[in-house]
Design a protein around this motif. Structure first.
Motif, PDB file in Angstrom:
ATOM      1  N   ILE A  69       0.851  -1.193   0.000  1.00 18.22           N
ATOM      2  CA  ILE A  69       0.000   0.000   0.000  1.00 18.22           C
ATOM      3  C   ILE A  69       0.886   1.242   0.000  1.00 18.22           C
ATOM      4  O   ILE A  69       1.877   1.313   0.736  1.00 18.22           O
ATOM      5  CB  ILE A  69      -0.912   0.030   1.248  1.00 18.22           C
ATOM      6  N   THR A  70       0.527   2.213  -0.821  1.00 19.13           N
ATOM      7  CA  THR A  70       1.201   3.508  -0.812  1.00 19.13           C
ATOM      8  C   THR A  70       0.140   4.580  -1.060  1.00 19.13           C
ATOM      9  O   THR A  70      -1.054   4.331  -0.867  1.00 19.13           O
ATOM     10  CB  THR A  70       2.325   3.551  -1.872  1.00 19.13           C
ATOM     11  N   ASP A  71       0.543   5.734  -1.484  1.00 20.06           N
ATOM     12  CA  ASP A  71      -0.430   6.779  -1.801  1.00 20.06           C
ATOM     13  C   ASP A  71      -1.146   6.439  -3.110  1.00 20.06           C
ATOM     14  O   ASP A  71      -0.588   5.748  -3.975  1.00 20.06           O
ATOM     15  CB  ASP A  71       0.278   8.129  -1.929  1.00 20.06           C
ATOM     16  N   PRO A  72      -2.367   6.917  -3.287  1.00 19.42           N
ATOM     17  CA  PRO A  72      -3.124   6.608  -4.511  1.00 19.42           C
ATOM     18  C   PRO A  72      -2.447   7.136  -5.771  1.00 19.42           C
ATOM     19  O   PRO A  72      -1.788   8.182  -5.759  1.00 19.42           O
ATOM     20  CB  PRO A  72      -4.468   7.305  -4.274  1.00 19.42           C
ATOM     21  N   HIS A  73      -2.603   6.374  -6.843  1.00 15.30           N
ATOM     22  CA  HIS A  73      -2.185   6.780  -8.191  1.00 15.30           C
ATOM     23  C   HIS A  73      -0.706   7.184  -8.237  1.00 15.30           C
ATOM     24  O   HIS A  73      -0.335   8.202  -8.826  1.00 15.30           O
ATOM     25  CB  HIS A  73      -3.057   7.932  -8.700  1.00 15.30           C
ATOM     26  N   LEU A  74       0.118   6.360  -7.615  1.00 17.36           N
ATOM     27  CA  LEU A  74       1.547   6.648  -7.548  1.00 17.36           C
ATOM     28  C   LEU A  74       2.313   5.548  -8.273  1.00 17.36           C
ATOM     29  O   LEU A  74       1.973   4.365  -8.167  1.00 17.36           O
ATOM     30  CB  LEU A  74       1.985   6.722  -6.086  1.00 17.36           C
ATOM     31  N   GLU A  86       4.525  -0.508 -11.650  1.00 20.39           N
ATOM     32  CA  GLU A  86       3.068  -0.510 -11.551  1.00 20.39           C
ATOM     33  C   GLU A  86       2.624   0.849 -11.019  1.00 20.39           C
ATOM     34  O   GLU A  86       3.429   1.622 -10.476  1.00 20.39           O
ATOM     35  CB  GLU A  86       2.576  -1.612 -10.602  1.00 20.39           C
ATOM     36  N   THR A  87       1.320   1.124 -11.160  1.00 19.99           N
ATOM     37  CA  THR A  87       0.736   2.333 -10.590  1.00 19.99           C
ATOM     38  C   THR A  87      -0.294   1.926  -9.545  1.00 19.99           C
ATOM     39  O   THR A  87      -1.151   1.073  -9.815  1.00 19.99           O
ATOM     40  CB  THR A  87       0.064   3.194 -11.675  1.00 19.99           C
ATOM     41  N   SER A  88      -0.204   2.490  -8.363  1.00 18.32           N
ATOM     42  CA  SER A  88      -1.150   2.148  -7.301  1.00 18.32           C
ATOM     43  C   SER A  88      -2.555   2.597  -7.684  1.00 18.32           C
ATOM     44  O   SER A  88      -2.739   3.558  -8.439  1.00 18.32           O
ATOM     45  CB  SER A  88      -0.727   2.785  -5.980  1.00 18.32           C
ATOM     46  N   ASP A  89      -3.561   1.902  -7.149  1.00 17.75           N
ATOM     47  CA  ASP A  89      -4.941   2.229  -7.495  1.00 17.75           C
ATOM     48  C   ASP A  89      -5.469   3.377  -6.631  1.00 17.75           C
ATOM     49  O   ASP A  89      -4.703   4.022  -5.897  1.00 17.75           O
ATOM     50  CB  ASP A  89      -5.834   0.989  -7.394  1.00 17.75           C
ATOM     51  N   SER A  90      -6.763   3.610  -6.698  1.00 18.67           N
ATOM     52  CA  SER A  90      -7.362   4.750  -5.993  1.00 18.67           C
ATOM     53  C   SER A  90      -7.254   4.629  -4.475  1.00 18.67           C
ATOM     54  O   SER A  90      -7.387   5.623  -3.759  1.00 18.67           O
ATOM     55  CB  SER A  90      -8.831   4.903  -6.394  1.00 18.67           C
ATOM     56  N   LYS A  91      -7.025   3.404  -3.978  1.00 19.14           N
ATOM     57  CA  LYS A  91      -6.843   3.204  -2.539  1.00 19.14           C
ATOM     58  C   LYS A  91      -5.366   3.060  -2.167  1.00 19.14           C
ATOM     59  O   LYS A  91      -5.038   2.821  -0.998  1.00 19.14           O
ATOM     60  CB  LYS A  91      -7.614   1.974  -2.078  1.00 19.14           C
ATOM     61  N   GLY A  92      -4.500   3.158  -3.150  1.00 16.99           N
ATOM     62  CA  GLY A  92      -3.067   3.056  -2.897  1.00 16.99           C
ATOM     63  C   GLY A  92      -2.509   1.653  -3.004  1.00 16.99           C
ATOM     64  O   GLY A  92      -1.308   1.443  -2.810  1.00 16.99           O
ATOM     65  N   ALA A  93      -3.348   0.671  -3.327  1.00 19.72           N
ATOM     66  CA  ALA A  93      -2.888  -0.717  -3.402  1.00 19.72           C
ATOM     67  C   ALA A  93      -2.143  -0.976  -4.707  1.00 19.72           C
ATOM     68  O   ALA A  93      -2.494  -0.430  -5.758  1.00 19.72           O
ATOM     69  CB  ALA A  93      -4.072  -1.666  -3.283  1.00 19.72           C
ATOM     70  N   PHE A  94      -1.123  -1.817  -4.632  1.00 18.45           N
ATOM     71  CA  PHE A  94      -0.399  -2.223  -5.838  1.00 18.45           C
ATOM     72  C   PHE A  94      -0.007  -3.693  -5.715  1.00 18.45           C
ATOM     73  O   PHE A  94       0.200  -4.211  -4.618  1.00 18.45           O
ATOM     74  CB  PHE A  94       0.849  -1.357  -6.064  1.00 18.45           C
ATOM     75  N   ILE A  95       0.072  -4.363  -6.868  1.00 15.75           N
ATOM     76  CA  ILE A  95       0.474  -5.770  -6.920  1.00 15.75           C
ATOM     77  C   ILE A  95       1.398  -5.965  -8.117  1.00 15.75           C
ATOM     78  O   ILE A  95       1.069  -5.554  -9.236  1.00 15.75           O
ATOM     79  CB  ILE A  95      -0.734  -6.717  -7.062  1.00 15.75           C
ATOM     80  N   PHE A  96       2.540  -6.583  -7.879  1.00 14.51           N
ATOM     81  CA  PHE A  96       3.444  -6.981  -8.950  1.00 14.51           C
ATOM     82  C   PHE A  96       3.327  -8.488  -9.164  1.00 14.51           C
ATOM     83  O   PHE A  96       3.227  -9.251  -8.195  1.00 14.51           O
ATOM     84  CB  PHE A  96       4.899  -6.667  -8.594  1.00 14.51           C
ATOM     85  N   THR A  97       3.353  -8.913 -10.412  1.00 12.62           N
ATOM     86  CA  THR A  97       3.488 -10.329 -10.735  1.00 12.62           C
ATOM     87  C   THR A  97       4.912 -10.548 -11.218  1.00 12.62           C
ATOM     88  O   THR A  97       5.296 -10.090 -12.301  1.00 12.62           O
ATOM     89  CB  THR A  97       2.488 -10.763 -11.816  1.00 12.62           C
ATOM     90  N   VAL A  98       5.695 -11.226 -10.391  1.00  8.55           N
ATOM     91  CA  VAL A  98       7.108 -11.442 -10.687  1.00  8.55           C
ATOM     92  C   VAL A  98       7.263 -12.781 -11.399  1.00  8.55           C
ATOM     93  O   VAL A  98       6.695 -13.789 -10.959  1.00  8.55           O
ATOM     94  CB  VAL A  98       7.949 -11.424  -9.391  1.00  8.55           C
ATOM     95  N   PRO A  99       8.003 -12.827 -12.499  1.00  6.41           N
ATOM     96  CA  PRO A  99       8.170 -14.093 -13.223  1.00  6.41           C
ATOM     97  C   PRO A  99       8.934 -15.121 -12.392  1.00  6.41           C
ATOM     98  O   PRO A  99       9.613 -14.774 -11.423  1.00  6.41           O
ATOM     99  CB  PRO A  99       8.953 -13.684 -14.474  1.00  6.41           C
ATOM    100  N   PRO A 100       8.819 -16.401 -12.751  1.00  4.87           N
ATOM    101  CA  PRO A 100       9.451 -17.476 -11.969  1.00  4.87           C
ATOM    102  C   PRO A 100      10.955 -17.285 -11.816  1.00  4.87           C
ATOM    103  O   PRO A 100      11.643 -16.874 -12.756  1.00  4.87           O
ATOM    104  CB  PRO A 100       9.133 -18.732 -12.784  1.00  4.87           C
ATOM    105  N   GLN A 101      11.433 -17.607 -10.614  1.00  5.90           N
ATOM    106  CA  GLN A 101      12.863 -17.533 -10.310  1.00  5.90           C
ATOM    107  C   GLN A 101      13.349 -18.909  -9.849  1.00  5.90           C
ATOM    108  O   GLN A 101      12.573 -19.718  -9.348  1.00  5.90           O
ATOM    109  CB  GLN A 101      13.122 -16.489  -9.225  1.00  5.90           C
TER     110      GLN A 101
END
Length: 479
Positions: free
Chosen positions: A25-30, A43-58
């Motif tokens: 979680i960070t500030d919205p739209h960041l 990625e860009t955080s959503d209106s609530k500040g949430a962000f999710i990355f999908t990292v490829p297999p390691q």
């Protein structure tokens, strides 16, 4: 502001060879960036500040520093790639190695290697958790073995045999005395007519219109009664070593459980879903090992509804159809009105109804008069074997192959051969003339319309496959 998933602290184990999720979680739209080795994602955080990355297999064994940053803040975490499992449920999953019967022996054998664990912080009684209480990843060793779930420890000790060079991660998300209704959302309960009628609506009706002070007073009275009982039972155990726990309960009664309905306590509907499970999601695991159901034997007939909602909800929050390994309840005498057979039935039926669900039978791992068996090594080893498909990918389960005239043929899947230790363990509503074991089949001769095995709270456990896994209880009725 930049807050990461509470599991994302130094030495976190991320699942190798699989797309995996990193969130926060960070500030919205960041704009948020992630760097691991040569991987750079944005990625860009959503209106609530949430962000999710999908990292490829390691690859397995990779250890690196992950950096997540915005224009205002940055976080760095040491990450390592291996197998990571979620061990969840109630008290028998929570049960720590310090209480387990083999603890002293294991303490002399455990060595600090590539097993790391994280215990999700849990409330005692009050539902609120301290905001700073997030837990940490610990490397397993003799100094902290006693704090780890015994079931999880023995399961991963077995997993280590199959994959000695892999880093192993254990996340324990459990709390004793909890119904499955605590681990799903209130919406899940309200959307299911049966669960709404049996669980949510009665809770709402009982608690509506009451002030917090009233709940506090009621709980204080209950807690005093509960603590007095625990003290009294401990004295009886000390003063009467010749008595079993069951015999002591016959003298002083069962513990006063559960607490009265209270929206501020951990066991409220949806309580631990919000305060424990949801806090650590999404996160990518190899699989979920779920050991729970004792608390729901009071409402055994609806446990199938609860289990369905839990599987669907957790898969949604984890954002994948993650495999579930269900530990079927062991034997336990318990109170007569509690229905352990129905809970076991629902656990077995889930394997047939939903994809990627596997069963682990534990009938032989219980104690008739103690809901908390002190021996966890056999069950833990069995979980590890089934996770790794050492012998079978799931527990032995019976089905009717044919039922003609007076001959019934029952086939047990996940078995090459069977061991029937006591013929009387197979029960019927008529006269059984003969029971023969042929390979993975039971051939039953007699005039019967119903046949059952282990269909009670504390049955005789007498039917096993060739590797020693107890056959799942069954109850067949001729149409």
């Amino acid at each position: 502001m930049l807050n990461l998933n509470p599991l994302l602290t130094d030495n976190v184990v991320l699942q190798a060879e699989k797309n995996h999720l990193i969130n926060g979680i960070t500030d919205p739209h960041l704009q948020v960036s992630l760097t691991i080795g040569e991987i750079v994602l944005s990625e860009t955080s959503d209106s609530k500040g949430a962000f999710i990355f999908t990292v490829p297999p390691q690859p397995y064994g990779m250890i690196d520093r992950m950096r997540i940053e915005t224009k205002n803040d940055a976080k760095e975490v040491i990450v390592q790639y291996g197998d990571v499992f979620l061990f969840a449920g109630q008290s028998n999953m929570e049960y720590t190695m310090a209480l387990e019967v083999h603890y002293s022996e294991e303490l002399t054998q455990v060595k600090q290697d590539n097993i790391f664990f994280h215990v999700v912080p849990k409330p005692e009684f009050e539902l609120e958790l301290e905001k700073e209480s997030f837990g940490t990843w610990e490397q397993l060793g003799s100094d902290n073995l006693g704090t780890l779930s015994a079931v999880a420890y023995y399961a991963m000790k077995e997993h280590r045999k199959s994959y000695p060079d892999r880093i192993i991660g254990i996340v324990v998300c459990s709390k004793g005395g909890t119904s499955a209704s605590c681990w799903v959302s209130e919406a899940d309960l309200s959307e299911d007519a049966v669960l709404n009628e049996q669980i949510l609506a009665p809770f709402v009706e009982t608690t509506k219109g009451k002030e917090k002070q009233s709940f506090d007073t009621e709980f204080a009275t209950y807690l005093a009664t509960y603590q007095a009982y625990i003290k009294k039972r401990a004295k009886w155990v000390k003063d009467h070593p010749e008595l079993t726990l069951g015999q002591i309960k016959e003298q002083i009664g069962h513990s006063p459980w559960p607490p009265p309905a209270n929206p501020y306590l951990f066991n409220r509907p949806g309580g631990l879903y919000q305060k424990m499970f949801k806090r650590i999601t999404p996160f990518t695991f190899s699989s979920v090992i779920w050991y729970q159901g004792e608390e729901d034997t009071m409402i055994g007939s609806v446990y199938g509804h609860l289990l369905k909602r839990l599987i669907l909800r957790w898969r949604k929050e984890l954002m994948e159809q993650i495999p579930f390994y269900l530990v079927q309840l062991p034997i336990c005498k318990d109170k007569p009105q509690h229905d352990w057979a129905s809970v076991r039935q629902a656990q077995a039926q889930a394997v047939q109804k939903y994809k990627d669900i596997f069963l682990i039978t534990s009938l032989d791992c219980g104690e008739v008069e103690d809901i908390h068996p002190t021996e966890k090594a056999i069950l833990g080893q069995r979980i590890g074997e089934i996770l790794d498909k050492v012998y079978y990918a799931s527990a032995p389960v019976a089905r009717v192959s044919s039922w003609h005239d007076t001959t019934l043929v029952i086939t047990v899947d996940q078995a090459a051969s069977l061991k029937l230790l006591e013929v009387s363990a197979i029960q019927s509503d008529g006269t059984i003339e003969k029971i023969a074991v042929e390979g993975s089949q039971l051939i039953i001769e007699g005039n019967v319309h119903n046949i059952s095995y282990a269909w009670e709270n504390a049955p005789v456990v007498a039917l096993f496959n060739e590797v020693g896994y107890p056959v799942c209880p069954f109850n067949f009725e001729r149409c």
